[in-house]
Design a protein around this motif. Sequence first.
Motif, PDB file in Angstrom:
ATOM      1  N   ALA A   2      35.879  33.012 -12.021  1.00  0.00           N
ATOM      2  CA  ALA A   2      36.688  33.586 -11.075  1.00  0.00           C
ATOM      3  C   ALA A   2      36.296  35.054 -10.772  1.00  0.00           C
ATOM      4  CB  ALA A   2      38.019  33.553 -11.574  1.00  0.00           C
ATOM      5  N   GLN A   3      35.934  35.595 -12.030  1.00  0.00           N
ATOM      6  CA  GLN A   3      35.654  37.074 -11.879  1.00  0.00           C
ATOM      7  C   GLN A   3      34.317  37.107 -11.224  1.00  0.00           C
ATOM      8  OE1 GLN A   3      34.960  38.881 -15.750  1.00  0.00           O
ATOM      9  NE2 GLN A   3      35.617  40.990 -14.813  1.00  0.00           N
ATOM     10  N   LEU A   4      33.298  36.256 -11.777  1.00  0.00           N
ATOM     11  CA  LEU A   4      31.963  36.052 -11.336  1.00  0.00           C
ATOM     12  C   LEU A   4      31.836  36.128  -9.745  1.00  0.00           C
ATOM     13  CD1 LEU A   4      28.993  34.521 -13.137  1.00  0.00           C
ATOM     14  CD2 LEU A   4      29.356  33.765 -10.871  1.00  0.00           C
ATOM     15  N   CYS A   5      32.740  35.232  -9.097  1.00  0.00           N
ATOM     16  CA  CYS A   5      32.727  34.969  -7.586  1.00  0.00           C
ATOM     17  C   CYS A   5      33.131  36.011  -7.060  1.00  0.00           C
ATOM     18  CB  CYS A   5      33.819  33.751  -7.278  1.00  0.00           C
ATOM     19  SG  CYS A   5      33.088  32.263  -7.797  1.00  0.00           S
ATOM     20  N   GLU A   6      33.979  36.973  -7.778  1.00  0.00           N
ATOM     21  CA  GLU A   6      34.615  38.127  -7.083  1.00  0.00           C
ATOM     22  C   GLU A   6      33.523  39.016  -6.904  1.00  0.00           C
ATOM     23  OE1 GLU A   6      38.324  39.352  -8.929  1.00  0.00           O
ATOM     24  OE2 GLU A   6      37.810  41.344  -8.207  1.00  0.00           O
ATOM     25  N   GLN A   7      32.821  39.249  -8.011  1.00  0.00           N
ATOM     26  CA  GLN A   7      31.556  39.985  -8.165  1.00  0.00           C
ATOM     27  C   GLN A   7      30.551  39.847  -7.149  1.00  0.00           C
ATOM     28  OE1 GLN A   7      31.189  42.795 -10.152  1.00  0.00           O
ATOM     29  NE2 GLN A   7      33.323  42.379 -10.994  1.00  0.00           N
ATOM     30  N   ILE A   8      30.415  38.734  -7.018  1.00  0.00           N
ATOM     31  CA  ILE A   8      29.330  38.132  -5.993  1.00  0.00           C
ATOM     32  C   ILE A   8      29.794  38.500  -4.545  1.00  0.00           C
ATOM     33  CG2 ILE A   8      28.113  36.352  -4.941  1.00  0.00           C
ATOM     34  CD1 ILE A   8      27.867  34.775  -7.576  1.00  0.00           C
ATOM     35  N   SER A   9      30.995  38.309  -4.290  1.00  0.00           N
ATOM     36  CA  SER A   9      31.495  38.708  -3.027  1.00  0.00           C
ATOM     37  C   SER A   9      31.396  40.170  -2.608  1.00  0.00           C
ATOM     38  CB  SER A   9      32.995  38.511  -2.901  1.00  0.00           C
ATOM     39  OG  SER A   9      33.274  37.328  -3.334  1.00  0.00           O
ATOM     40  N   LYS A  10      31.106  40.852  -3.842  1.00  0.00           N
ATOM     41  CA  LYS A  10      31.063  42.325  -3.305  1.00  0.00           C
ATOM     42  C   LYS A  10      29.589  42.957  -3.513  1.00  0.00           C
ATOM     43  CE  LYS A  10      35.475  43.482  -5.920  1.00  0.00           C
ATOM     44  NZ  LYS A  10      35.737  44.058  -7.038  1.00  0.00           N
ATOM     45  N   MET A  11      28.763  42.106  -3.867  1.00  0.00           N
ATOM     46  CA  MET A  11      27.183  42.416  -3.776  1.00  0.00           C
ATOM     47  C   MET A  11      26.937  42.793  -2.264  1.00  0.00           C
ATOM     48  SD  MET A  11      25.736  39.513  -6.402  1.00  0.00           S
ATOM     49  CE  MET A  11      26.328  39.572  -8.243  1.00  0.00           C
ATOM     50  N   GLN A  12      25.830  43.657  -2.278  1.00  0.00           N
ATOM     51  CA  GLN A  12      25.302  44.256  -1.245  1.00  0.00           C
ATOM     52  C   GLN A  12      24.309  43.163  -0.584  1.00  0.00           C
ATOM     53  OE1 GLN A  12      23.387  48.258  -2.216  1.00  0.00           O
ATOM     54  NE2 GLN A  12      22.218  47.869  -0.527  1.00  0.00           N
ATOM     55  N   ALA A  13      24.731  43.001   0.889  1.00  0.00           N
ATOM     56  CA  ALA A  13      23.889  41.986   1.542  1.00  0.00           C
ATOM     57  C   ALA A  13      22.380  42.299   1.609  1.00  0.00           C
ATOM     58  CB  ALA A  13      24.473  41.813   3.135  1.00  0.00           C
ATOM     59  N   GLY A  14      21.602  41.308   1.464  1.00  0.00           N
ATOM     60  CA  GLY A  14      19.966  41.675   1.561  1.00  0.00           C
ATOM     61  C   GLY A  14      19.684  41.870   0.094  1.00  0.00           C
ATOM     62  N   SER A  15      20.575  41.627  -0.813  1.00  0.00           N
ATOM     63  CA  SER A  15      19.984  41.804  -2.336  1.00  0.00           C
ATOM     64  C   SER A  15      19.617  40.445  -2.847  1.00  0.00           C
ATOM     65  CB  SER A  15      21.000  42.499  -3.026  1.00  0.00           C
ATOM     66  OG  SER A  15      21.525  43.785  -2.680  1.00  0.00           O
ATOM     67  N   ALA A  16      18.976  40.650  -3.916  1.00  0.00           N
ATOM     68  CA  ALA A  16      18.585  39.596  -4.776  1.00  0.00           C
ATOM     69  C   ALA A  16      19.380  39.433  -5.958  1.00  0.00           C
ATOM     70  CB  ALA A  16      16.897  39.458  -5.321  1.00  0.00           C
ATOM     71  N   LEU A  17      19.492  37.978  -6.363  1.00  0.00           N
ATOM     72  CA  LEU A  17      20.582  37.791  -7.491  1.00  0.00           C
ATOM     73  C   LEU A  17      19.702  36.626  -8.291  1.00  0.00           C
ATOM     74  CD1 LEU A  17      23.341  37.242  -8.636  1.00  0.00           C
ATOM     75  CD2 LEU A  17      24.032  36.006  -6.887  1.00  0.00           C
ATOM     76  N   LEU A  18      19.598  36.992  -9.586  1.00  0.00           N
ATOM     77  CA  LEU A  18      18.759  36.005 -10.249  1.00  0.00           C
ATOM     78  C   LEU A  18      19.503  35.206 -10.955  1.00  0.00           C
ATOM     79  CD1 LEU A  18      15.668  36.833 -12.345  1.00  0.00           C
ATOM     80  CD2 LEU A  18      17.709  35.620 -13.374  1.00  0.00           C
ATOM     81  N   LEU A  19      19.504  33.936 -11.136  1.00  0.00           N
ATOM     82  CA  LEU A  19      20.388  33.003 -11.747  1.00  0.00           C
ATOM     83  C   LEU A  19      19.483  31.939 -12.712  1.00  0.00           C
ATOM     84  CD1 LEU A  19      22.902  32.063  -8.703  1.00  0.00           C
ATOM     85  CD2 LEU A  19      23.402  33.543 -10.993  1.00  0.00           C
ATOM     86  N   GLN A  20      19.949  31.575 -13.864  1.00  0.00           N
ATOM     87  CA  GLN A  20      19.232  30.410 -14.514  1.00  0.00           C
ATOM     88  C   GLN A  20      19.535  29.215 -14.042  1.00  0.00           C
ATOM     89  OE1 GLN A  20      18.543  31.532 -18.710  1.00  0.00           O
ATOM     90  NE2 GLN A  20      19.173  33.695 -18.253  1.00  0.00           N
TER      91      GLN A  20
END
Length: 402
Positions: free
Chosen positions: A157-175
């Motif tokens: 839940a917290q992770l999703c909240e964080q993703i929602s606040k990420m700046q558009a046009g950024s990259a997100l690394l996921l394993q």
Amino acid sequence: MDFLKNVVQAPPDPILGINLAFAADSRSDKLNASVGTYRQNDLQPYIFPSVKEAERVLFSQEKNKEYLPIAGEADYLKATQQLVFGQADLSRICGMQAVGGTGALRLTAEILSHAGLNTLYLGEPTWGNHQNIFTTVGFQIRSFPYFDFHTHRINFAQLCEQISKMQAGSALLLQASCHNPTGCDFSKDEWKEILRLIQRHQLFVVFDLAYQGFGEGLEEDVWPIRLFVQEGVSCAVAVSHSKTFGVYAERVGALFMVCASPTQAEIVLSRIKVIARRAYSNPPCHGARVIKTLLQTKELKALWEKELQEVRQRIASMRQLLVSELSLHLKQDISNFSYLLEQKGMFAFVGISSYQVETLKKKYGIYLTEDGRINLGGVNAQAVQTLVRALAQIPDIQHSTS
Ligand SMILES: Cc1ncc(COP(=O)(O)O)c(C=O)c1O
């Protein structure tokens, strides 16, 4: 004139430096449960027999060692592409052989920087080199909490909240699977939710795929990547074959850019080739040809899949043993460690404090990475018992005082 006098001594690498410290330790009962290579029960380095056989076949067939094309060995790329993406329409995906997973990530950083991206979000914790690779290319790193040290699981839940606040046009690394160092992966439903979020917030996902086949299976471990491709999303997939085929030193990897169209894929590839040409010109051939030979030979591929399954089973049995030993020696109910059984891949993340890591090393000659991850692929039953017994002797000062 001393031109090099301003060079400042660098610290040893936090992960690979452990091997050096371990080698220098003269205690005969020392134990290295840290660095992420797979060992058999005898704790000796392991070469997959299928890989050895592919190497033998290659030896008798290889006709030249001339330069490979900048993008690498075409048949190797094709075979790797199929392993990762299956039967998906590959026309909007371009592929580039890379110098291991690290090289693939470096190419990713460079091409994304060229495309104008400059911010990368990394989960906390993650593999130590992610940050270095991207900052070298000029990326700003922002972190988000991935692992909850209290529940020993992802706080989704917290992770999703964080993703929602990420700046558009950024990259997100996921394993993609077998998260290093925590072993905590998303469920299928969680991946679907992440897909929705990254689409809504216009983020570009970089998949790091370093453990295909070490989690639930070859197909299962790439499920999220295939989901993204199927949904028409653009992303990068940095592949390492170091663990999947046990060819660590051969430096075999690949970068696949999933683009918006076949035309864009061509353009992107042309630019990645320029990046590679300026860095190392063209990739090494041996490891890639071994993997190509293995994947193209039906019997060898089947043999390798069987061997990989045995690797998974051995790791799973070490995981079971770790749980029962922890329950026994820490005198806690076995259910307290159920989170360990949910973790995937080589690593077990028990939440060992840095104080315990240091004491394990100094007092018992047991080496773990700083974050306390245990490599279950690098231990046997005796090593698990030794480790847990030593751990039980070290009160967790950090945790008990915090
Ligand atoms: C998560 C992760 N990504 C990438 C890599 C790099 O792989 P390679 O050794 O092929 O460069 C590793 C290696 O340990 C890893 O754990």
